[in-house]
Design an enzyme around this catalytic site. Sequence first.
Site, short mmCIF file in Angstrom:
data_model
loop_
_atom_site.label_atom_id
_atom_site.label_comp_id
_atom_site.label_asym_id
_atom_site.label_seq_id
_atom_site.Cartn_x
_atom_site.Cartn_y
_atom_site.Cartn_z
N GLU A 167 -7.81 20.06 1.98
CA GLU A 167 -7.21 18.75 2.19
C GLU A 167 -6.83 18.10 0.86
O GLU A 167 -5.81 17.41 0.77
CB GLU A 167 -8.18 17.83 2.94
CG GLU A 167 -8.48 18.26 4.35
CD GLU A 167 -9.49 17.34 5.00
OE1 GLU A 167 -9.06 16.52 5.82
OE2 GLU A 167 -10.69 17.43 4.66
N TYR A 196 0.97 -11.08 -0.67
CA TYR A 196 0.82 -9.74 -0.09
C TYR A 196 1.40 -8.66 -0.98
O TYR A 196 1.11 -7.48 -0.78
CB TYR A 196 1.33 -9.65 1.35
CG TYR A 196 2.70 -10.19 1.62
CD1 TYR A 196 3.84 -9.50 1.28
CD2 TYR A 196 2.83 -11.43 2.26
CE1 TYR A 196 5.08 -10.00 1.55
CE2 TYR A 196 4.09 -11.94 2.54
CZ TYR A 196 5.21 -11.22 2.18
OH TYR A 196 6.44 -11.73 2.45
N GLU A 243 -13.99 6.08 4.11
CA GLU A 243 -14.76 4.84 3.98
C GLU A 243 -14.85 4.39 2.53
O GLU A 243 -14.84 3.19 2.24
CB GLU A 243 -16.17 5.02 4.57
CG GLU A 243 -16.20 5.14 6.07
CD GLU A 243 -15.99 6.56 6.60
OE1 GLU A 243 -16.30 6.79 7.78
OE2 GLU A 243 -15.49 7.44 5.85
N LYS A 290 -5.51 8.61 9.13
CA LYS A 290 -5.12 9.91 8.58
C LYS A 290 -4.32 10.63 9.65
O LYS A 290 -4.82 10.94 10.73
CB LYS A 290 -6.37 10.71 8.22
CG LYS A 290 -6.09 12.04 7.55
CD LYS A 290 -7.41 12.67 7.15
CE LYS A 290 -7.19 13.73 6.13
NZ LYS A 290 -8.47 14.20 5.57
#
Length: 119
Positions: free
Chosen positions: A21, A53, A72, A98
């Site tokens: 990955e 933003y 996380e 993901k």
Amino acid sequence: MIQVGLEGVEFYAYHGFYPEEQKTGTRFLVDVSVGFNNNAPFSDDSLANTVNYEVLYEIVTEEMQHTRKVLETVAEAIMKRIQANFNFIDTIEVTIRKQNPPFNGPVKQSVVKLSYNKQ
């Protein structure tokens, strides 16, 4: 309560627990939302009384560039940076999706969501 956020910010990044990955990468979508109270009027039409933003976008972009094994960890880093930049924020929510995680069957996305509440 005022909420400011970004939805569906797209990245190609290399987060993942497995070495493959981190080599091949995949597509991610990030949502970030912040909430705060503001008693100042918006009539001055200034960014001084709100969250820019564009700054949120810069924080998310920079943190998504740091390859990590666990999503996380990425979400937590985004939240800490937002807190450091905007100490008046009461709530933060970060969601990372993901796309096409590497499973043996069809899965559209995996999702990690972290929330912060000052109170």
